[in-house]
Design an enzyme around this catalytic site. Sequence first.
Site, PDB file in Angstrom:
ATOM      1  N   ASP A  88       0.858  -1.177   0.000  1.00 58.44           N
ATOM      2  CA  ASP A  88       0.000   0.000   0.000  1.00 58.44           C
ATOM      3  C   ASP A  88       0.907   1.245   0.000  1.00 58.44           C
ATOM      4  O   ASP A  88       1.738   1.406   0.892  1.00 58.44           O
ATOM      5  CB  ASP A  88      -0.859  -0.083   1.275  1.00 58.44           C
ATOM      6  CG  ASP A  88      -1.561   1.217   1.582  1.00 58.44           C
ATOM      7  OD1 ASP A  88      -1.641   2.078   0.684  1.00 58.44           O
ATOM      8  OD2 ASP A  88      -2.015   1.367   2.735  1.00 58.44           O
ATOM      9  N   LYS A 152       3.998  12.836 -16.377  1.00 58.38           N
ATOM     10  CA  LYS A 152       2.907  13.782 -16.512  1.00 58.38           C
ATOM     11  C   LYS A 152       1.588  13.073 -16.231  1.00 58.38           C
ATOM     12  O   LYS A 152       1.563  11.854 -16.306  1.00 58.38           O
ATOM     13  CB  LYS A 152       2.908  14.395 -17.907  1.00 58.38           C
ATOM     14  CG  LYS A 152       2.596  13.371 -19.009  1.00 58.38           C
ATOM     15  CD  LYS A 152       2.336  14.042 -20.314  1.00 58.38           C
ATOM     16  CE  LYS A 152       0.896  14.447 -20.430  1.00 58.38           C
ATOM     17  NZ  LYS A 152       0.191  13.743 -21.527  1.00 58.38           N
ATOM     18  N   ASP A 181       8.838  15.243 -19.736  1.00 61.26           N
ATOM     19  CA  ASP A 181       7.994  15.567 -20.874  1.00 61.26           C
ATOM     20  C   ASP A 181       8.644  14.840 -22.041  1.00 61.26           C
ATOM     21  O   ASP A 181       9.702  15.263 -22.522  1.00 61.26           O
ATOM     22  CB  ASP A 181       7.962  17.076 -21.138  1.00 61.26           C
ATOM     23  CG  ASP A 181       6.992  17.422 -22.256  1.00 61.26           C
ATOM     24  OD1 ASP A 181       7.067  16.779 -23.322  1.00 61.26           O
ATOM     25  OD2 ASP A 181       6.153  18.318 -22.074  1.00 61.26           O
ATOM     26  N   HIS A 182       8.047  13.750 -22.480  1.00 53.73           N
ATOM     27  CA  HIS A 182       8.788  12.890 -23.397  1.00 53.73           C
ATOM     28  C   HIS A 182       9.075  13.562 -24.741  1.00 53.73           C
ATOM     29  O   HIS A 182       9.958  13.149 -25.464  1.00 53.73           O
ATOM     30  CB  HIS A 182       8.112  11.522 -23.556  1.00 53.73           C
ATOM     31  CG  HIS A 182       6.941  11.505 -24.493  1.00 53.73           C
ATOM     32  ND1 HIS A 182       5.684  11.920 -24.124  1.00 53.73           N
ATOM     33  CD2 HIS A 182       6.837  11.117 -25.784  1.00 53.73           C
ATOM     34  CE1 HIS A 182       4.868  11.788 -25.153  1.00 53.73           C
ATOM     35  NE2 HIS A 182       5.531  11.294 -26.184  1.00 53.73           N
ATOM     36  N   LYS A 186      12.650  13.599 -27.774  1.00 50.55           N
ATOM     37  CA  LYS A 186      12.610  13.246 -29.200  1.00 50.55           C
ATOM     38  C   LYS A 186      13.824  13.847 -29.902  1.00 50.55           C
ATOM     39  O   LYS A 186      14.166  15.011 -29.705  1.00 50.55           O
ATOM     40  CB  LYS A 186      11.310  13.750 -29.846  1.00 50.55           C
ATOM     41  CG  LYS A 186      10.088  12.978 -29.373  1.00 50.55           C
ATOM     42  CD  LYS A 186       8.836  13.442 -30.094  1.00 50.55           C
ATOM     43  CE  LYS A 186       7.580  12.891 -29.434  1.00 50.55           C
ATOM     44  NZ  LYS A 186       7.209  11.548 -29.860  1.00 50.55           N
ATOM     45  N   GLU A 220      -2.891  13.929 -34.209  1.00 49.19           N
ATOM     46  CA  GLU A 220      -2.896  12.475 -34.032  1.00 49.19           C
ATOM     47  C   GLU A 220      -4.082  11.890 -34.770  1.00 49.19           C
ATOM     48  O   GLU A 220      -5.163  12.480 -34.781  1.00 49.19           O
ATOM     49  CB  GLU A 220      -3.044  12.133 -32.547  1.00 49.19           C
ATOM     50  CG  GLU A 220      -1.890  12.591 -31.708  1.00 49.19           C
ATOM     51  CD  GLU A 220      -2.037  12.080 -30.278  1.00 49.19           C
ATOM     52  OE1 GLU A 220      -1.551  10.982 -30.004  1.00 49.19           O
ATOM     53  OE2 GLU A 220      -2.666  12.770 -29.465  1.00 49.19           O
ATOM     54  N   ASP A 239      -3.626  17.399 -21.612  1.00 49.31           N
ATOM     55  CA  ASP A 239      -2.916  16.246 -22.160  1.00 49.31           C
ATOM     56  C   ASP A 239      -1.777  16.661 -23.093  1.00 49.31           C
ATOM     57  O   ASP A 239      -0.719  16.036 -23.095  1.00 49.31           O
ATOM     58  CB  ASP A 239      -3.910  15.353 -22.920  1.00 49.31           C
ATOM     59  CG  ASP A 239      -3.318  14.021 -23.325  1.00 49.31           C
ATOM     60  OD1 ASP A 239      -2.666  13.381 -22.475  1.00 49.31           O
ATOM     61  OD2 ASP A 239      -3.483  13.611 -24.490  1.00 49.31           O
ATOM     62  N   HIS A 244       3.488  19.272 -23.832  1.00 45.24           N
ATOM     63  CA  HIS A 244       4.245  19.049 -25.067  1.00 45.24           C
ATOM     64  C   HIS A 244       4.293  20.295 -25.969  1.00 45.24           C
ATOM     65  O   HIS A 244       5.353  20.702 -26.431  1.00 45.24           O
ATOM     66  CB  HIS A 244       3.648  17.879 -25.862  1.00 45.24           C
ATOM     67  CG  HIS A 244       3.530  16.615 -25.067  1.00 45.24           C
ATOM     68  ND1 HIS A 244       4.460  16.229 -24.128  1.00 45.24           N
ATOM     69  CD2 HIS A 244       2.597  15.624 -25.072  1.00 45.24           C
ATOM     70  CE1 HIS A 244       4.095  15.071 -23.600  1.00 45.24           C
ATOM     71  NE2 HIS A 244       2.970  14.685 -24.143  1.00 45.24           N
ATOM     72  N   LYS A 344      -7.057  14.961 -31.540  1.00 45.90           N
ATOM     73  CA  LYS A 344      -7.147  13.524 -31.798  1.00 45.90           C
ATOM     74  C   LYS A 344      -8.107  13.296 -32.972  1.00 45.90           C
ATOM     75  O   LYS A 344      -8.949  14.133 -33.265  1.00 45.90           O
ATOM     76  CB  LYS A 344      -7.632  12.787 -30.558  1.00 45.90           C
ATOM     77  CG  LYS A 344      -6.593  12.832 -29.426  1.00 45.90           C
ATOM     78  CD  LYS A 344      -6.698  11.638 -28.501  1.00 45.90           C
ATOM     79  CE  LYS A 344      -5.707  11.719 -27.351  1.00 45.90           C
ATOM     80  NZ  LYS A 344      -4.334  11.280 -27.710  1.00 45.90           N
ATOM     81  N   LYS A 349      -1.074  11.246 -38.173  1.00 43.47           N
ATOM     82  CA  LYS A 349      -0.152  11.592 -37.099  1.00 43.47           C
ATOM     83  C   LYS A 349       0.959  12.449 -37.676  1.00 43.47           C
ATOM     84  O   LYS A 349       1.702  12.008 -38.560  1.00 43.47           O
ATOM     85  CB  LYS A 349       0.450  10.295 -36.541  1.00 43.47           C
ATOM     86  CG  LYS A 349       1.651  10.502 -35.647  1.00 43.47           C
ATOM     87  CD  LYS A 349       1.269  10.265 -34.224  1.00 43.47           C
ATOM     88  CE  LYS A 349       2.411  10.589 -33.294  1.00 43.47           C
ATOM     89  NZ  LYS A 349       1.939  10.723 -31.924  1.00 43.47           N
TER      90      LYS A 349
HETATM   91  C1  BG6 Z   1       0.977  11.635 -24.422  1.00 40.99           C
HETATM   92  C2  BG6 Z   1      -0.508  11.873 -24.364  1.00 40.99           C
HETATM   93  O1  BG6 Z   1       1.641  12.436 -23.479  1.00 40.99           O
HETATM   94  O2  BG6 Z   1       1.458  11.948 -25.703  1.00 40.99           O
HETATM   95  C3  BG6 Z   1      -1.216  11.063 -25.426  1.00 40.99           C
HETATM   96  O3  BG6 Z   1      -0.993  11.534 -23.080  1.00 40.99           O
HETATM   97  C4  BG6 Z   1      -0.616  11.314 -26.775  1.00 40.99           C
HETATM   98  O4  BG6 Z   1      -2.605  11.371 -25.452  1.00 40.99           O
HETATM   99  C5  BG6 Z   1       0.898  11.143 -26.729  1.00 40.99           C
HETATM  100  O5  BG6 Z   1      -1.166  10.382 -27.673  1.00 40.99           O
HETATM  101  C6  BG6 Z   1       1.546  11.531 -28.030  1.00 40.99           C
HETATM  102  O6  BG6 Z   1       2.912  11.214 -27.973  1.00 40.99           O
HETATM  103  P1  BG6 Z   1       3.722  10.821 -29.262  1.00 40.99           P
HETATM  104  O7  BG6 Z   1       5.117  10.616 -28.796  1.00 40.99           O
HETATM  105  O8  BG6 Z   1       3.087   9.584 -29.820  1.00 40.99           O
HETATM  106  O9  BG6 Z   1       3.573  11.973 -30.198  1.00 40.99           O
END
Ligand code: BG6
Length: 493
Positions: A88, A152, A181-182, A186, A220, A239, A244, A344, A349
């Site tokens: 927990d 995030k 923040d991925h 990139k 996307e 989101d 991003h 979306k 994409k």
């Molecule tokens: C995420 C979002 O952070 O980024 C998703 O929560 C989104 O909704 C995604 O689809 C997009 O990431 P990428 O790297 O596929 O462009």
Amino acid sequence: APEPATLVIFGATGDLARRKLLPAVFGLWQDGLLGSAFNIVGVGRQAMTDEQFKDFAIEALKTSKETDTPQPGNLEKFRDLLYYEYGDFGGDEVYDLVRRQLDEAEEAHGGRKNALFYLSTPPSLFEPISNGLGRLGLHRQDEGWRRLVIEKPFGRDLASARELNDAIHTVWDESQVYRIDHYLGKETVQNLMAIRFGNAIFEPLWNRGYVDHVQITAAEDLGLEGRAGYYEEAGVVRDMLQNHLMQLFALTAMEAPAAFDADAIRDEKTKVLRAVRAIPVERVAEVAVRGQYGPGVVDGEKVPGYREEPNVKPDSPTPTYVAVKLEVDNWRWQGVPFFLRSGKRLPKKVTEIAVVFKRAPLGIFPGGLERNVLAFRIQPDEGVSLKFSSKMPGQEMVLREVVMDFRYDAFGAQLESPYSRLLLDAMLGDATLFPREDEVDRAWQIVSGILEAWDAASPRHQPAPEFPNYDSGTWGPAAADELMGEGRRWRRL
Ligand code: BG6
């Protein structure tokens, strides 16, 4: 390679761990980038034995498209590095188990107890876990470094982000905190800095003297993908826009940092985020457009509308599309709008930053003058292109737009997953690609008026337009085109 360390993943059996983190860690490990003394402790609320977790992880590696091809025997060796603890997150026991894991790793790790705690859990658990680690002193750095990586969304609005920051700082020093923040991991996003600040020809044009406007698109084709629980609460502003897109904006608009290091870069990003003109609730309708997708056709397939997705309310007011105009009140960008959009169920994409230049001052040829465009293609078909006009072959002086194209393929190398880059940076203690507290705060400030106007629960809520207001497979609501004003239009991507 980083020093010997233990990677502790909270939420290790979750979706992100399965699809992204474990493949990224495996790739780094297989490439020898994590050093020889390394292990992973998965932590979850779900009861599981080590063996079950190992099976889960290996299965995840085998099924993820992001996993590098394993060399013979490597899956088995990697399996040996994995452990699992559960409990927990509000109690002490689970953290005590983690501490014992670090004690055990110590010997193999040459007496060091370095640990990276990765919070890949629902956001409601960030604070309890941070506190739990703190109660047991696992944040103390006397026996090795300790760092906290936080996924995030960081907060759900300005107030909650500040609360979360405060809560985290009761335990951790800011230098130990890595907010992910991925997008910053990139390859092409990093290249934006390389191109801007590694060349002399772009910067002189990068200002109000030459730039008409900038367009940042993160489109996307995917829909909700079964994430209603999260997305109904979040919507596109939380989101994508707050994190991003704001990061892409900051990197595009910031001043040249004095050095390529974490503080110099983050100082500049914060500075330009501070220069963004505020968007109070009253101005939202003027500078922002929201949308929600209806049914339609994407990639040749019929898809349901947002409100028909499983677990979405039939009258859901959640936006799945946003377009916003940012104005930057500094010398460089005065009068140059930045248009940001994300949605979306758009036709495809594609993520792109396009710097659209002013027209030449005088047209001496027949036909109109076009605007030159420098476009950074973040994904897919990563690259950079410059669009300009050229004479068409023939007797007449007729101009046509042509494109000069640089493709990442030219390097012949596979682009690595942003998660492997960011994980390795966190292991090495390099925070350059992680948003700092003040950046995140400022990004929330910028979007807070939009959230107030659009959140159905907010007292200043403005009634939504008729949702759905765009069909799946189209480029969003018509109002987004009007946002750009006379003589400008969104690029066709
Ligand atoms: C995420 C979002 O952070 O980024 C998703 O929560 C989104 O909704 C995604 O689809 C997009 O990431 P990428 O790297 O596929 O462009």
